[in-house]
Design a protein around this motif. Sequence first.
Motif, mmCIF file in Angstrom:
data_model
loop_
_atom_site.group_PDB
_atom_site.id
_atom_site.type_symbol
_atom_site.label_atom_id
_atom_site.label_comp_id
_atom_site.label_asym_id
_atom_site.label_seq_id
_atom_site.Cartn_x
_atom_site.Cartn_y
_atom_site.Cartn_z
ATOM 1 N N ALA A 54 0.816 -1.221 0.000
ATOM 2 C CA ALA A 54 0.000 0.000 0.000
ATOM 3 C C ALA A 54 0.843 1.260 0.000
ATOM 4 N N LEU A 55 1.999 1.232 0.659
ATOM 5 C CA LEU A 55 2.845 2.414 0.762
ATOM 6 C C LEU A 55 3.199 2.909 -0.637
ATOM 7 N N PRO A 56 2.858 4.166 -0.985
ATOM 8 C CA PRO A 56 3.108 4.659 -2.345
ATOM 9 C C PRO A 56 4.554 4.516 -2.802
ATOM 10 N N ALA A 57 5.506 4.727 -1.889
ATOM 11 C CA ALA A 57 6.917 4.635 -2.268
ATOM 12 C C ALA A 57 7.283 3.245 -2.773
ATOM 13 N N MET A 380 -3.777 6.102 3.446
ATOM 14 C CA MET A 380 -2.531 6.019 2.692
ATOM 15 C C MET A 380 -2.483 6.988 1.519
ATOM 16 N N TYR A 381 -3.664 7.364 1.004
ATOM 17 C CA TYR A 381 -3.690 8.131 -0.237
ATOM 18 C C TYR A 381 -4.452 9.442 -0.059
ATOM 19 N N ASP A 382 -4.546 10.200 -1.161
ATOM 20 C CA ASP A 382 -5.227 11.491 -1.173
ATOM 21 C C ASP A 382 -6.678 11.332 -0.704
ATOM 22 N N PRO A 383 -7.252 12.365 -0.014
ATOM 23 C CA PRO A 383 -8.621 12.234 0.503
ATOM 24 C C PRO A 383 -9.722 12.383 -0.545
ATOM 25 N N GLU A 550 -0.283 13.367 10.990
ATOM 26 C CA GLU A 550 -0.144 13.211 9.546
ATOM 27 C C GLU A 550 -1.154 12.173 9.057
ATOM 28 N N ALA A 551 -1.956 12.556 8.066
ATOM 29 C CA ALA A 551 -2.951 11.642 7.506
ATOM 30 C C ALA A 551 -3.318 12.082 6.100
ATOM 31 N N MET A 552 -3.485 11.141 5.205
ATOM 32 C CA MET A 552 -3.941 11.398 3.841
ATOM 33 C C MET A 552 -3.138 12.508 3.182
ATOM 34 N N LYS A 553 -1.791 12.421 3.309
ATOM 35 C CA LYS A 553 -0.869 13.352 2.657
ATOM 36 C C LYS A 553 -0.985 14.770 3.189
#
Length: 587
Positions: A54-57, A380-383, A550-553
């Motif tokens: 799931a981690l974008p990196a 993990m991703y944009d809201p 920190e949440a959703m970028k």
Amino acid sequence: MFSKILIANRGEIAIRVARACKEMGITSVAVYSEADRDAPHVKACDEAFLIGPALPAESYLSIEKILQACRDSGAEAVHPGYGFLAENSDFARALDDAGITFIGPPASAIDAMGSKTMAREVMEKAGVPIVPGATAPAKDLEEARKQAESAGYPVACKAVGGGGGKGFRVAMTPDDLAEAFEGSAREGEKFFSDDRVYVERYLEDPRHVEVQVLADKHGNVIHLGERDCSIQRRHQKVIEEAPGPHVDEEMRDRIGRIATEAAKAVGYYSAGTIEGMQVGDEYFFLEMNTRVQVEHCVTEMITGVDIVREQIKIASGEELALKQDDVVIDGWAIECRINAEKADKNFAPAPGPIDIYSEPSGPGVRVDSGVKAGSEVTPMYDPMVAKLIVWDESREAATRRMLRALDEYEIAPLSTLIPFHKTILRTEQWERGETCRDLMEDRKWLKTTAPEESAIPEAAEGEGEKVARNYLVEVSGKRFDVKVIGEASGFAAAGPAAGRAPKAKRERKAGKGGGGGGPVLDSPLQGSIFKLEVTEGAEVKEGDLICVIEAMKMENEITAHKDGKITKVSISVGDAVASGDPLVTIE
């Protein structure tokens, strides 16, 4: 023309590109992380490949994994969407080295315009007006102070590789500069692997107006008019419209020429956006986005041009079929971003499950979404989960259509910006075409955007927990929907109303979430503790910073809900917290 395109993205933009591919007879290839196995964008494509955790990196940001998916699928081209690798020149070069076409501009243009300082320098040399400030990054805080003095306060500290509101911090006075500079550098490193920062003058209430350009590989460049994206939270857009409510024909021609000249100055091709600040009759270049924009839909609605299709055709080497005189602006379009956020909690991210999902429809209504009933919006991703776009003949008519469509939209139990959009579109500020910046920064006003069902009064001392139930009542043949609030035990004894089973909504306990008078400050969102600003025994005032989650970028500042002494700290830096978890106790 390509026979197979890999879409290096997720969510609604991946579905948007897949639809364009299907209409053009092109096979589409999805990539997905382990968290997105059942995501709608996977099923929207003809083929799909797992690319990591799931981690974008380790998935969507991994150039090597995207390249491997291209090799495995035989894709001839890659559409990057927006975000992730869309403005990464190393990615464009890696694809080129592998013999795969990047559906976007040349890497040299991404380098020139992806770096905000380089873009400002190029535009200044090309005679394009820029916001006063530096054209090179500051080596350190001391140099940033010199840049700020030269630009004049208030100033904006901006990450060189930033975008989407990331790496943007404001310093109203010299005392604020260190915190703004360090915060901008930190976000630049986190989101763009580049901690360089420059300083420019902060324009306090400008209109954010951008121009959509299309350029082919044969030197043809046109613009498709402007969009107004002034309604923002944390320098990120939430409502966009086209055309601009304060742009006349003279200004449209002028900023259109600025945009096309800017594209020509860097040898640009593909779709791109010149972003600028409108202050009265003045217009300053801000930056260029070398990709398709989230809000490209409103331009499509008023021009009839399929921007994604044009991107694909340009990448394949075709000339633009449109000339500038062919572009006709018709009517008005508005886009509301349906984010998983709680506007009444200062736009706190609100990830969670979606059990009920029903989109609006009807004349002039378009929904670009990346979710369905049963989807889970993760931190993990944009809201942003969807975009609601409407068209009508005028701004006033488009506003009424948007309000109708928002009323039809059903998403539950996920919290979204739908109640916020309904509230702000009914304000006099929106009617007058103002930036609404005063409202967006007014926490008291934001609380008025809370969903109606959450407005259950707190139980008095000695009373039982209260719930709300909805009933269908018919009186003399006329139907009424009635909400009744009462103690849960009382409802249980009364039983359901005739005609349909009622739905109960429970209130939050008093003193939780920082909104009541109780001692415990709970987390309003799910995320991880990035910064902790207090210790046990510290005295705080209402509004003082307690921690950053920190949440959703996004970095979300959590403040004290009352005056008092910190008697217990329940968190540490790096801890994962869920919505409702205790953060600190203030007695």
